[in-house]
Structure formats: C-alpha cells, structure tokens
Design an enzyme around this catalytic site. Structure first.
Site, mmCIF file in Angstrom:
data_model
loop_
_atom_site.group_PDB
_atom_site.id
_atom_site.type_symbol
_atom_site.label_atom_id
_atom_site.label_comp_id
_atom_site.label_asym_id
_atom_site.label_seq_id
_atom_site.Cartn_x
_atom_site.Cartn_y
_atom_site.Cartn_z
ATOM 1 N N GLN A 10 15.685 -7.003 -4.025
ATOM 2 C CA GLN A 10 14.319 -7.000 -4.534
ATOM 3 C C GLN A 10 13.717 -5.600 -4.502
ATOM 4 O O GLN A 10 13.977 -4.827 -3.592
ATOM 5 C CB GLN A 10 13.488 -7.928 -3.648
ATOM 6 C CG GLN A 10 12.217 -8.370 -4.300
ATOM 7 C CD GLN A 10 11.611 -9.558 -3.574
ATOM 8 O OE1 GLN A 10 12.322 -10.393 -3.058
ATOM 9 N NE2 GLN A 10 10.312 -9.628 -3.541
ATOM 10 N N SER A 90 20.665 -7.708 0.611
ATOM 11 C CA SER A 90 19.763 -8.858 0.718
ATOM 12 C C SER A 90 20.031 -9.848 -0.415
ATOM 13 O O SER A 90 21.106 -10.431 -0.492
ATOM 14 C CB SER A 90 18.307 -8.375 0.755
ATOM 15 O OG SER A 90 17.426 -9.437 0.997
ATOM 16 N N LEU A 91 19.083 -10.004 -1.323
ATOM 17 C CA LEU A 91 19.269 -10.854 -2.503
ATOM 18 C C LEU A 91 20.594 -10.557 -3.210
ATOM 19 O O LEU A 91 21.270 -11.459 -3.720
ATOM 20 C CB LEU A 91 18.097 -10.607 -3.463
ATOM 21 C CG LEU A 91 18.303 -10.921 -4.941
ATOM 22 C CD1 LEU A 91 18.361 -12.411 -5.160
ATOM 23 C CD2 LEU A 91 17.211 -10.279 -5.773
ATOM 24 N N ARG A 115 14.519 -19.428 -2.325
ATOM 25 C CA ARG A 115 14.542 -18.422 -1.245
ATOM 26 C C ARG A 115 13.323 -17.511 -1.363
ATOM 27 O O ARG A 115 12.623 -17.235 -0.377
ATOM 28 C CB ARG A 115 15.834 -17.615 -1.349
ATOM 29 C CG ARG A 115 16.013 -16.492 -0.330
ATOM 30 C CD ARG A 115 17.335 -15.782 -0.631
ATOM 31 N NE ARG A 115 17.670 -14.738 0.328
ATOM 32 C CZ ARG A 115 17.387 -13.443 0.178
ATOM 33 N NH1 ARG A 115 16.739 -13.029 -0.894
ATOM 34 N NH2 ARG A 115 17.754 -12.561 1.085
ATOM 35 N N HIS A 199 13.212 -9.856 6.425
ATOM 36 C CA HIS A 199 14.307 -9.550 7.364
ATOM 37 C C HIS A 199 13.848 -9.292 8.792
ATOM 38 O O HIS A 199 14.332 -8.377 9.456
ATOM 39 C CB HIS A 199 15.159 -8.386 6.839
ATOM 40 C CG HIS A 199 15.796 -8.721 5.526
ATOM 41 N ND1 HIS A 199 16.779 -9.691 5.409
ATOM 42 C CD2 HIS A 199 15.558 -8.269 4.281
ATOM 43 C CE1 HIS A 199 17.114 -9.806 4.137
ATOM 44 N NE2 HIS A 199 16.394 -8.972 3.431
ATOM 45 N N GLN A 247 20.516 -14.275 7.277
ATOM 46 C CA GLN A 247 20.163 -13.055 6.539
ATOM 47 C C GLN A 247 18.657 -12.937 6.300
ATOM 48 O O GLN A 247 18.095 -11.844 6.311
ATOM 49 C CB GLN A 247 20.916 -13.074 5.200
ATOM 50 C CG GLN A 247 20.854 -11.788 4.423
ATOM 51 C CD GLN A 247 20.784 -12.055 2.936
ATOM 52 O OE1 GLN A 247 19.954 -12.815 2.459
ATOM 53 N NE2 GLN A 247 21.668 -11.431 2.193
#
Length: 309
Positions: A10, A90-91, A115, A199, A247
């Site tokens: 992102q 991440s994503l 998510r 996170h 995560q």
C-alpha cells in the site's frame, strides 16, 4: 541469472496504474476483468481513472494494487520470464502467493479487500499513526520504541532498508518516538500521512477477523518459493494462513527478506506493480544487484532488454 519477483504494498497506488498494459495485452486485460467480476464492482476503472480519494481508501487500494501486480506478472510470464523466488511487502505478499499458485487470484482479491477494511476499521481514525525514522541503526530505533512505550503503544513496523525503520502505534507514543529520534541525531523522523497504525499489535483484532475469511479459502502447493514478511524465510504450505494472520500485526522484515534472497544467490530483482519504492530499498541493501521494475510499457521494454528476452 537468479531472479526474484518482488511486489509493492500500500502507498504505491496512483490513478492510471495498469491502464497502458490493460489496453495492449490480452493476458493483463483478463486479470482486470476477473477482478471486476470477483469483487462485484469496477476496480479496473478505479485503477485507471480514480478518483484518488476512492483509490486511497485502504479497502480499495489493496485489491487495486494486487490486480495491477498480477496483471503485469501475466505479461512477463507470457514472455517466458520466470522467477526463482518471490516476496512482497505487506499486501504484496498476496501477489507473491498468487504467482506461486498457492492462492487463487479471485480468492486473493476478495481477501485483500476484506483485509483492507479490517485494518482500517479496528482502530478508530485519529487514534493510531506511523512514522518513518531515517539514519539510525535498527537497535537504536527499537530502544526508542521501548522508551516511548511509556506513553502508549509504539513498535517497529517496517524494516525497509539500512537506516530506514517505520514505527507504528498510538499517536502520542509515535510522536514521542519521533522527538527521541531527532534528539539522537536521526537524519529524518516524520509522522506519516496514514490512516491506521499498520503492522503493530493494535491491529491484532484485524488479523483475527481476517482469519475467519482465510478459513474459507484453500491454500495449494507453492510452485515458486515465497519469503514471508513475518519470518524473512521460506513459507511452508501449512503455515501460509498463520503467517498472513500474524503479518497484519507484526513487523514487516523487508530488509531481512531481501538479504535472505541475496544470500541464496538472487542477482536480479524485478519489482512488479506501481512505483519503484522496493527497487530503491533493494539498491540501498546491495548496490551490486541488478534491479528492474515493470509498471508500464516503457519499463517493460527496458526490463526485457536487460533480461535479454
């Protein structure tokens, strides 16, 4: 040549991403059409035209970036470019899992929409934030987080590259960490314009909500090795769901993941998706590696030329 496909997270999004490739390559167009159908709305139009404020909403950003990344991947694959390993920030890890055929694309695009929604909603706006701290060793930033934790939650969130660590938590604690970092001579310490404390432990509930969605999908055998954000090591099939849940509320070990791939002989990194953020990180980690990116026709031609395809 040992190749890694790496995928952005992102923040890389922009209106117009993927449009040129969609118009030119049938295999890319097919992915956008599958995304529209899976989501029940026109995510393609949002990628190509915006508006920015809609594209910036986390629950739209995540499926949009995933769709662009997977569509671009299909174009490279059709030209015979194959990775030896993959990782995403991440994503971006979902793009890696789709590439590895562990996750069906339709399942992945629906998962990341949920998510995004959960990550946005579990912490009310204005309660949490993130800050980038540049120019201090990781150990010192970790210590700063411990000290600033006296006023609230603040934790390391993204280990991006040497001398760049993003922290995440409650606004007052993150602001305190920024003050401490400046006092200790950080080159830069700034609160980021983000809508949630990604996170960190404040998002544990989002991971629990995501777990219910992950229960509904099947994880298949991985056809390409995938490095996990949580462990900076290879993911086993039976651990995929557990690590995707973790995560959400654990730090992203990006620098460590890249080092692991280099240690295992990767000499060429191809960033696939909008922007060049990860390319910049890889160059800061090891300048001796070849770093390419692919987000439009011009970058595709440069990448194919460098790869000798």
């Amino acid at each position: 040549m040992k190749i890694a496909f790496i995928y952005p997270g992102q923040g890389a999004q922009y209106a117009g991403m993927g449009k040129e490739i969609y118009e030119k390559y049938e295999e890319a167009k097919e992915i956008f059409e599958r995304a529209d159908e899976a989501l029940g709305f026109n995510i393609s139009k949002l990628c190509f035209e915006g508006p920015e404020e809609e594209l910036m909403k986390t629950e739209n950003t995540q499926p949009a970036i995933l769709t662009v990344s997977v569509a671009l991947t299909r174009v490279l694959q059709k030209r015979g470019v194959k990775p030896d390993v993959t990782a995403g920030l991440s994503l971006g890890e979902y793009s890696s899992l789709v590439l590895a055929e562990a996750l069906d694309f339709e399942d992945a695009v629906r998962l990341v929409k949920k998510r995004g929604k959960y990550m946005q909603e579990v912490v009310p706006e204005g309660v949490g934030t993130m800050a980038a701290i540049l120019g201090l060793p990781n150990e010192e930033v970790e210590e700063i987080c411990r000290i600033a934790s006296e006023v609230g939650v603040v934790e390391p969130a993204n280990y991006n590259c040497p001398g760049q660590l993003v922290v995440s938590g409650e606004v007052k604690a993150v602001e305190r960490a920024v003050e401490l970092a400046k006092e200790r001579g950080a080159k830069k310490a700034v609160v980021l314009a983000v809508s949630a404390p990604f996170h960190c432990s404040m998002l544990k509930e989002a991971g629990e909500l995501l777990a219910k969605e992950l229960d509904k999908v099947e994880i298949k055998d991985l056809k390409v090795p995938v490095i996990s954000n949580v462990t900076a090591d290879y993911v086993q099939k039976d651990k995929v769901k557990e690590l995707l849940i973790k995560q959400v509320s654990h730090p992203v070990l990006w620098e460590q993941s890249v080092r692991k791939m280099i240690e295992d002989g990767v000499d060429t990194f191809i960033e696939i998706g909008p922007g060049k953020t990860l390319s910049g990180f890889v160059k800061k980690i090891d300048r001796s590696r070849t770093v390419l990116n692919f987000e439009d026709e011009e970058s595709l031609m440069k990448a194919l030329s460098a790869l000798g395809v």
